[in-house]
Design a protein around this motif. Structure first.
Motif, PDB file in Angstrom:
ATOM      1  N   TRP A  50       0.845  -1.188   0.000  1.00 51.54           N
ATOM      2  CA  TRP A  50       0.000   0.000   0.000  1.00 51.54           C
ATOM      3  C   TRP A  50       0.880   1.238   0.000  1.00 51.54           C
ATOM      4  O   TRP A  50       2.019   1.200   0.486  1.00 51.54           O
ATOM      5  N   VAL A  51       0.327   2.342  -0.478  1.00 57.17           N
ATOM      6  CA  VAL A  51       0.990   3.639  -0.384  1.00 57.17           C
ATOM      7  C   VAL A  51       0.026   4.661   0.189  1.00 57.17           C
ATOM      8  O   VAL A  51      -1.186   4.583  -0.030  1.00 57.17           O
ATOM      9  N   THR A  52       0.571   5.587   0.941  1.00 55.63           N
ATOM     10  CA  THR A  52      -0.162   6.750   1.428  1.00 55.63           C
ATOM     11  C   THR A  52       0.663   7.969   1.054  1.00 55.63           C
ATOM     12  O   THR A  52       1.889   7.969   1.214  1.00 55.63           O
ATOM     13  N   VAL A  53      -0.003   9.013   0.564  1.00 51.83           N
ATOM     14  CA  VAL A  53       0.673  10.232   0.138  1.00 51.83           C
ATOM     15  C   VAL A  53       0.200  11.386   1.010  1.00 51.83           C
ATOM     16  O   VAL A  53      -1.013  11.597   1.151  1.00 51.83           O
ATOM     17  N   ILE A  54       1.134  12.120   1.575  1.00 56.75           N
ATOM     18  CA  ILE A  54       0.801  13.328   2.333  1.00 56.75           C
ATOM     19  C   ILE A  54       1.067  14.517   1.413  1.00 56.75           C
ATOM     20  O   ILE A  54       2.218  14.908   1.211  1.00 56.75           O
ATOM     21  N   PRO A  55       0.004  15.079   0.810  1.00 53.07           N
ATOM     22  CA  PRO A  55       0.167  16.209  -0.100  1.00 53.07           C
ATOM     23  C   PRO A  55       0.199  17.528   0.690  1.00 53.07           C
ATOM     24  O   PRO A  55      -0.812  17.977   1.215  1.00 53.07           O
ATOM     25  N   GLU A  56       1.374  18.121   0.775  1.00 57.37           N
ATOM     26  CA  GLU A  56       1.563  19.350   1.555  1.00 57.37           C
ATOM     27  C   GLU A  56       1.510  20.563   0.621  1.00 57.37           C
ATOM     28  O   GLU A  56       2.269  20.660  -0.332  1.00 57.37           O
ATOM     29  N   LEU A  57       0.589  21.451   0.948  1.00 54.60           N
ATOM     30  CA  LEU A  57       0.490  22.737   0.256  1.00 54.60           C
ATOM     31  C   LEU A  57       1.096  23.781   1.185  1.00 54.60           C
ATOM     32  O   LEU A  57       0.822  23.766   2.386  1.00 54.60           O
ATOM     33  N   THR A  95       5.994   5.102  -7.862  1.00 55.08           N
ATOM     34  CA  THR A  95       5.113   5.259  -9.027  1.00 55.08           C
ATOM     35  C   THR A  95       3.654   5.166  -8.598  1.00 55.08           C
ATOM     36  O   THR A  95       2.810   5.932  -9.057  1.00 55.08           O
ATOM     37  N   ALA A  96       3.360   4.228  -7.704  1.00 56.13           N
ATOM     38  CA  ALA A  96       1.992   4.081  -7.195  1.00 56.13           C
ATOM     39  C   ALA A  96       1.564   5.331  -6.427  1.00 56.13           C
ATOM     40  O   ALA A  96       0.422   5.784  -6.552  1.00 56.13           O
ATOM     41  N   ALA A  97       2.468   5.898  -5.640  1.00 61.27           N
ATOM     42  CA  ALA A  97       2.149   7.106  -4.875  1.00 61.27           C
ATOM     43  C   ALA A  97       1.812   8.266  -5.815  1.00 61.27           C
ATOM     44  O   ALA A  97       0.823   8.980  -5.601  1.00 61.27           O
ATOM     45  N   HIS A 107      -3.687  16.229  -8.741  1.00 60.79           N
ATOM     46  CA  HIS A 107      -2.420  16.952  -8.589  1.00 60.79           C
ATOM     47  C   HIS A 107      -1.214  16.074  -8.930  1.00 60.79           C
ATOM     48  O   HIS A 107      -1.247  14.862  -8.747  1.00 60.79           O
ATOM     49  N   VAL A 108      -0.161  16.734  -9.377  1.00 64.42           N
ATOM     50  CA  VAL A 108       1.162  16.122  -9.493  1.00 64.42           C
ATOM     51  C   VAL A 108       2.075  16.847  -8.521  1.00 64.42           C
ATOM     52  O   VAL A 108       1.800  17.980  -8.114  1.00 64.42           O
ATOM     53  N   ALA A 109       3.170  16.193  -8.152  1.00 62.13           N
ATOM     54  CA  ALA A 109       4.105  16.771  -7.179  1.00 62.13           C
ATOM     55  C   ALA A 109       5.455  17.030  -7.841  1.00 62.13           C
ATOM     56  O   ALA A 109       5.951  16.193  -8.591  1.00 62.13           O
ATOM     57  N   GLU A 110       6.026  18.166  -7.527  1.00 64.37           N
ATOM     58  CA  GLU A 110       7.389  18.469  -7.964  1.00 64.37           C
ATOM     59  C   GLU A 110       8.384  17.581  -7.228  1.00 64.37           C
ATOM     60  O   GLU A 110       9.387  17.161  -7.761  1.00 64.37           O
ATOM     61  N   SER A 111       8.062  17.276  -5.966  1.00 64.31           N
ATOM     62  CA  SER A 111       8.915  16.438  -5.123  1.00 64.31           C
ATOM     63  C   SER A 111       8.051  15.378  -4.441  1.00 64.31           C
ATOM     64  O   SER A 111       7.040  15.710  -3.834  1.00 64.31           O
ATOM     65  N   LEU A 112       8.475  14.117  -4.560  1.00 65.04           N
ATOM     66  CA  LEU A 112       7.777  13.010  -3.923  1.00 65.04           C
ATOM     67  C   LEU A 112       8.845  12.176  -3.210  1.00 65.04           C
ATOM     68  O   LEU A 112       9.662  11.536  -3.858  1.00 65.04           O
ATOM     69  N   VAL A 113       8.839  12.224  -1.872  1.00 64.29           N
ATOM     70  CA  VAL A 113       9.904  11.615  -1.076  1.00 64.29           C
ATOM     71  C   VAL A 113       9.339  10.538  -0.162  1.00 64.29           C
ATOM     72  O   VAL A 113       8.341  10.768   0.534  1.00 64.29           O
ATOM     73  N   SER A 114       9.987   9.378  -0.155  1.00 62.59           N
ATOM     74  CA  SER A 114       9.609   8.313   0.775  1.00 62.59           C
ATOM     75  C   SER A 114      10.026   8.726   2.176  1.00 62.59           C
ATOM     76  O   SER A 114      11.180   9.073   2.414  1.00 62.59           O
ATOM     77  N   ILE A 115       9.056   8.704   3.120  1.00 61.33           N
ATOM     78  CA  ILE A 115       9.380   9.113   4.497  1.00 61.33           C
ATOM     79  C   ILE A 115       9.157   7.991   5.511  1.00 61.33           C
ATOM     80  O   ILE A 115       9.357   8.198   6.706  1.00 61.33           O
ATOM     81  N   GLY A 116       8.774   6.797   5.046  1.00 63.12           N
ATOM     82  CA  GLY A 116       8.636   5.679   5.974  1.00 63.12           C
ATOM     83  C   GLY A 116       7.900   4.513   5.364  1.00 63.12           C
ATOM     84  O   GLY A 116       7.178   4.658   4.389  1.00 63.12           O
ATOM     85  N   THR A 129       3.214  -1.018   4.116  1.00 63.14           N
ATOM     86  CA  THR A 129       2.594   0.233   3.696  1.00 63.14           C
ATOM     87  C   THR A 129       3.687   1.305   3.663  1.00 63.14           C
ATOM     88  O   THR A 129       4.468   1.428   4.600  1.00 63.14           O
ATOM     89  N   HIS A 130       3.747   2.029   2.558  1.00 61.27           N
ATOM     90  CA  HIS A 130       4.776   3.037   2.303  1.00 61.27           C
ATOM     91  C   HIS A 130       4.145   4.425   2.390  1.00 61.27           C
ATOM     92  O   HIS A 130       3.047   4.639   1.874  1.00 61.27           O
ATOM     93  N   THR A 131       4.854   5.368   3.000  1.00 59.14           N
ATOM     94  CA  THR A 131       4.355   6.738   3.111  1.00 59.14           C
ATOM     95  C   THR A 131       5.280   7.672   2.346  1.00 59.14           C
ATOM     96  O   THR A 131       6.507   7.599   2.483  1.00 59.14           O
ATOM     97  N   PHE A 132       4.663   8.567   1.561  1.00 59.64           N
ATOM     98  CA  PHE A 132       5.400   9.545   0.764  1.00 59.64           C
ATOM     99  C   PHE A 132       4.928  10.947   1.096  1.00 59.64           C
ATOM    100  O   PHE A 132       3.744  11.164   1.354  1.00 59.64           O
TER     101      PHE A 132
END
Length: 190
Positions: A50-57, A95-97, A107-116, A129-132
């Protein structure tokens, strides 16, 4: 004791049989033998990564986050979560994130970083489960949801999210764990 001294804890696989196979998991009985010779059956749940994405504005100093509100069939309730989903076969987690972020928020992200990354429940689940963390967001498309997916996208500020995470609609353990990774990555844990 170090991890190198764990041989006395490792059970040997003897046999495995699938009990139930569904579109999202396979439930197996795994027969194992302990180092001291005991044998026993155990349950294993094979699920995709699984992936979870934290989209920070970020608008100046104030941090806001994109969240998705959707009905969850397990609890029978509407929950509020970060965009997330399954890693498709042959796809890597990053890629999944990026795909889930685009599908669920447009949305697309300029930066997508694995954080855990963690095991959701190592007692019986075999997946990770992967968090980005997604930054530099740009809205480029409308939502492109799966056939039976309904959700709303909303923004929430850092302070409100920090106060509400783990309560009410934020009852998803994966969302709480992702928030922990975000706080740790950002140096905000006390």
């Amino acid at each position: 004791m170090s991890q190198n001294d764990d041989a006395h804890l490792v059970w040997e696989d003897l046999q495995s049989e699938i009990l139930i196979e569904s579109p999202i998991f396979a439930l197996r009985t795994v027969h194992r033998r302990s180092p001291d010779g005991r044998t026993a059956p155990f349950i294993a749940l094979d699920a995709p990564q699984w992936v979870t994405v934290i989209p920070e504005l970020q608008d100046g100093v104030a941090k806001e986050f994109l969240l998705v509100r959707q009905f969850r069939h397990g609890t029978g309730e509407v929950g509020l979560e970060f965009p997330a989903g399954v890693v498709d076969e042959g796809e890597d987690a990053a890629t999944a994130a990026a795909r889930e972020l685009l599908e669920e928020t447009g949305h697309v992200a300029e930066s997508l970083v694995s954080i855990g990354a963690v095991s959701p429940n190592p007692a019986f689940m075999t997946n990770t489960t992967h968090t980005f963390l997604a930054k530099g967001l740009k809205k480029i498309a409308d939502l492109n949801l799966d056939e039976n997916e309904l959700l709303d996208v909303q923004q929430m500020g850092f302070e409100q999210l920090s106060q509400e995470i783990g309560q009410g609609p934020f009852a998803s353990a994966i969302t709480v764990q992702a928030w922990y990774f975000y706080l740790s990555h950002s140096g905000l844990l006390k």
